[in-house]
Scaffold this motif. Structure first.
Motif, PDB file in Angstrom:
ATOM      1  N   THR A   1      40.311  64.575  58.937  1.00 45.84           N
ATOM      2  CA  THR A   1      39.866  64.045  60.234  1.00 45.84           C
ATOM      3  C   THR A   1      38.741  63.029  60.117  1.00 45.84           C
ATOM      4  O   THR A   1      38.362  62.423  61.114  1.00 45.84           O
ATOM      5  N   CYS A   2      38.182  62.857  58.923  1.00 45.67           N
ATOM      6  CA  CYS A   2      37.031  61.966  58.739  1.00 45.67           C
ATOM      7  C   CYS A   2      37.413  60.779  57.848  1.00 45.67           C
ATOM      8  O   CYS A   2      38.132  60.947  56.873  1.00 45.67           O
TER       9      CYS A   2
ATOM     10  N   ASN B   1      44.576  67.633  66.106  1.00 43.25           N
ATOM     11  CA  ASN B   1      43.668  66.702  65.432  1.00 43.25           C
ATOM     12  C   ASN B   1      44.347  65.349  65.193  1.00 43.25           C
ATOM     13  O   ASN B   1      45.570  65.274  65.265  1.00 43.25           O
TER      14      ASN B   1
ATOM     15  N   CYS C   1      37.957  71.356  70.634  1.00 37.68           N
ATOM     16  CA  CYS C   1      38.007  71.593  69.184  1.00 37.68           C
ATOM     17  C   CYS C   1      37.393  72.955  68.897  1.00 37.68           C
ATOM     18  O   CYS C   1      36.407  73.345  69.529  1.00 37.68           O
TER      19      CYS C   1
ATOM     20  N   MET D   1      35.992  73.862  66.006  1.00 38.60           N
ATOM     21  CA  MET D   1      34.975  73.885  64.955  1.00 38.60           C
ATOM     22  C   MET D   1      33.591  74.283  65.470  1.00 38.60           C
ATOM     23  O   MET D   1      32.931  75.142  64.872  1.00 38.60           O
TER      24      MET D   1
ATOM     25  N   ASN E   1      33.545  64.257  68.507  1.00 38.00           N
ATOM     26  CA  ASN E   1      34.205  65.371  67.849  1.00 38.00           C
ATOM     27  C   ASN E   1      33.994  65.308  66.334  1.00 38.00           C
ATOM     28  O   ASN E   1      34.127  64.251  65.715  1.00 38.00           O
ATOM     29  N   HIS E   2      33.670  66.461  65.732  1.00 33.79           N
ATOM     30  CA  HIS E   2      33.358  66.573  64.297  1.00 33.79           C
ATOM     31  C   HIS E   2      32.155  65.714  63.921  1.00 33.79           C
ATOM     32  O   HIS E   2      32.022  65.274  62.784  1.00 33.79           O
TER      33      HIS E   2
ATOM     34  N   ASN F   1      26.887  69.665  63.073  1.00 33.15           N
ATOM     35  CA  ASN F   1      28.280  70.007  62.815  1.00 33.15           C
ATOM     36  C   ASN F   1      28.529  69.839  61.314  1.00 33.15           C
ATOM     37  O   ASN F   1      28.055  68.876  60.697  1.00 33.15           O
TER      38      ASN F   1
ATOM     39  N   TYR G   1      30.990  68.833  59.633  1.00 31.89           N
ATOM     40  CA  TYR G   1      31.742  67.661  59.186  1.00 31.89           C
ATOM     41  C   TYR G   1      30.845  66.471  58.873  1.00 31.89           C
ATOM     42  O   TYR G   1      31.280  65.528  58.210  1.00 31.89           O
TER      43      TYR G   1
END
Length: 441
Positions: free
Chosen positions: A110-111, A147, A169, A171, A199-200, A262, A264
């Motif tokens: 996702t990153c 995602n 999400c 997480m 997000n993340h 977070n 991430y």
């Protein structure tokens, strides 16, 4: 009390059995009359659905159960779509992770480049599901936890602005459980949090108990020593890669010790460390395929073969109980406070109004009401502006079929060291994704 009809989009997902068991466990809070599983991969779904049908017969025989690959059957006469799809499945996730690593760049689903690649695959299928829902059940709500949530949320904001969609999400929910555990609370629901970010890509800056006592200093102290690792193993993912992620939060938090990050963010702050500790031949996807994927499908097949779930090791996905909280908030106007991904519109006062930010919201029958988090510090604001520009450029690239915009998105990603590396990764990803991405020009 009204009973609800639900379609689980992504019926062949390894997360589906745990979600079905969790829904059954919560029938007193959220009554269900029908569950439909929908997937475009009939073979994959049939194993998961076969087991789920037996589980439901044993635990909640009154619930009608359907598995289907027909959109009209799946999306007619329903109240909610719970969407957790993975376009390209694990084979393409593997490419998302391994292609960037080949170029010395973080490979994560996702990153950075992996998230951009996955986003380009996900936008079309998610929009297709929304369109099915609106055609066959126009009053239903679409609960999206597919995602990469940030890119999908930006695409739905721009391309389906009037649709009933909630993007969420799990997480932050998982991290909050670890926070609660770290200071001896039994549940994250004993805390009230303030959080801002994408997000993340976000930070907690205020955490209190229900009496208003400040819990942040105690949790910050724990994180500064141990990250999010706690003594309660059950709260954590068991894979080694997850435990190292929870531990690394200590180094991420060091950049702004007043907040809690977070997990991430480690990919953006310590990409050299992440690449150095990655095996380009064996990534997180391989762990999942050898672990969770194999386990879930073996257990489901066992239930089908035995025609009973007795002795199964499938477990309720407690972690997914937020899905019931979200559906209940819409159905019963509970005004539950939850972190959602919503259009900013002043929730973060010194940030772009059209950015899809992750902030606490009160959720009721009209959807989410974002709570104002105020101004954010320059460090976080600068990081978020760079990242939101990446997400918007990806949606531009998908919609305009623009190679140039996608190259810009990759170049702008904090994880990617140069425009040349961005181009090299893009060309490899484009080749790998030719069956999934729009044709770019």
């Amino acid at each position: 009390m009204k009973k609800f009809s639900i379609t689980v989009a992504g019926g062949g997902s390894t997360f589906t059995p745990g979600i079905i068991l969790m829904l059954v466990e919560n029938l007193d809070r959220f009554p269900i009359k029908e569950i439909k599983l929908y997937d475009n991969d009939k073979g994959r779904q049939s194993t998961i659905a076969g087991a789920c049908e037996i589980l439901l017969k044993e635990k909640a025989p009154d619930i009608k159960f359907i598995q289907t690959v027909d959109p009209e059957e799946a999306f007619s006469n329903i109240d909610f779509v719970m969407a957790h799809i993975r376009a390209g499945k694990y084979a393409m996730r593997e490419q998302d992770e391994k292609i960037p690593l080949k170029h010395g760049v973080v490979g994560q689903e996702t990153c950075g480049p992996g998230g951009i690649s996955y986003g380009m695959r996900s936008i079309g299928p998610v929009l297709e599901l929304i369109d099915y829902m609106e055609k066959y059940s126009p009053d239903a709500w679409f609960l999206n936890y597919s995602n990469p949530a940030a890119i999908v949320a930006e695409a739905t904001r721009r391309l389906r602005p009037n649709s009933n969609i909630l993007n969420i999400c799990d997480m932050p929910i998982g991290i909050e459980e670890l926070m609660a555990s770290s200071i001896g609370l039994t549940s994250r629901k004993e805390m009230e949090v303030k959080y801002y970010g994408l997000n993340h890509f976000g930070w907690w800056f205020d955490i209190r108990d229900k009496q208003g006592n400040d819990l942040l200093p105690q949790i910050r102290e724990h994180v500064s020593k141990y990250g999010y690792v706690t003594a309660d193993e059950s709260k954590q993912h068991s894979d080694a890669s997850w435990n190292s992620t929870f531990a690394k939060a200590k180094d991420v938090q060091a950049l702004d010790p007043d907040t809690l990050p977070n997990t991430y963010l480690k990919y953006y702050f310590y990409p050299d460390y992440e690449v150095g500790h990655s095996n380009p031949e064996h990534t997180r996807t391989n762990e999942v395929m050898e672990g969770r994927e194999k386990f879930i499908f073996t257990e489901c097949q066992k239930i089908i073969d035995n025609q009973t779930s007795e002795g199964t090791e499938l477990t309720i996905d407690e972690h997914a109980s937020y899905i019931v909280d979200l559906a209940r908030a819409i159905a019963f106007n509970t005004k539950e406070r939850m972190l959602l991904i919503v259009e900013n519109n002043g929730a973060v006062s010194n940030f772009e109004p059209t950015a899809m930010v992750e902030v606490p919201c009160l959720v009721g029958s009209q959807g989410p009401e974002p709570l104002v988090m105020g101004e954010i510090p320059r460090f976080q604001k600068g990081l978020m502006e760079q990242q939101v520009a990446v997400e918007k450029l990806v949606v531009d690239a998908w919609y305009e079929k623009s190679y140039q915009k996608l190259w810009q998105a990759l170049t702008l990603s904090k994880i990617v060291p140069s425009a040349q590396v961005a181009k090299d990764i893009l060309d490899d990803l484009y080749e790998a994704n030719k069956d999934y991405w729009p044709e770019l020009s």
